[in-house]
Design an enzyme around this catalytic site. Structure first.
Site: not given
Length: 234
Positions: A14, A66, A92
């Site tokens: 991202h 994001r 993440e």
């Protein structure tokens, strides 16, 4: 499709976001949007794909804002209208409470998970371990490869997740190469064959907005560590 024809995975990180305010206090990482640089990076990546005339059969994001915003901006440049698939297992690495990390342990907590060949028990920011990350990322990639319905797919994910995927592709093993740089908004390209061991890594960490990446020689986590230190007066 012939048995030897490989398919292409374009793997992006991202675009840039702002994780800490000017005083070093963190924003919620699950909610941060792209900042102005991040929007420029996503648009620049989209222009690269558009100039190449690429058509994506599928676009997969983690679901965090994001990644959604980056993928949306990429598709706006290519002119494709395609529904984003959200795969939460590709979010993440999940950190713990920053306030619980002692001052003397901050550096290891921030950068240790991205230092060379990383052991599976290494935690990220006092939270999830590398082994736990691999436990959720590898099955996702295996599932994607097993689906024969696509030829070209775009994944828009995260720095740690991308390292897990690239490490898998480079070694065909359960390893995590932490020092594989992943600049915000970068593009990687991986070809996959029908046999599980058939990976060809074509492009790693290509940044359309800064091809030579001369702005900094620090890693993302080194920069974030220095930003966070401000909140503790260090």
């Amino acid at each position: 499709m012939t048995p030897h024809q490989r398919r292409r995975i374009y793997l992006m990180r991202h675009g840039s976001v702002t994780y800490f305010d000017d005083q070093g206090k963190p924003f919620l990482p699950e909610q941060v949007p792209l900042n102005e640089l991040g929007r420029q990076q996503a648009t620049a990546a989209g222009k690269v794909f558009a100039q190449a005339g690429l058509h994506f059969d599928r676009v997969i994001v983690s679901g965090l804002p994001r990644t959604v915003e980056t993928a949306t901006r990429v598709l706006a440049e290519t002119g494709q209208q395609i529904e984003l698939e959200q795969w939460p297992d590709l979010e993440e690495l999940r950190g713990g409470k920053l306030s619980a990390i002692p001052d003397e342990s901050l550096k290891e907590a921030f950068v240790g998970a991205f230092d060379g060949l990383v052991p599976e028990d290494k935690q990220f920011l006092g939270g999830e371990t590398i082994g736990q990350l691999l436990d959720r990322v590898h099955p996702c990639i295996d599932r994607l490869r097993a689906d024969q319905s696509w030829d070209t797919v775009l994944l828009v994910l995260h720095g740690g997740v991308n390292r897990a995927i690239l490490s898998y592709a480079l070694t065909n093993q359960r390893l995590f190469l932490g020092n594989l740089a992943q600049t915000a908004g970068c593009i990687n390209a991986i070809d996959v064959g029908a046999v599980h061991a058939d990976w060809v890594v074509r492009i790693v960490n290509y940044s359309p907005i800064s091809e030579l990446q001369g702005e900094s020689r620090h890693t993302t986590m080194e920069v974030l560590l220095e930003q966070y230190r401000k909140s503790r007066g260090l």
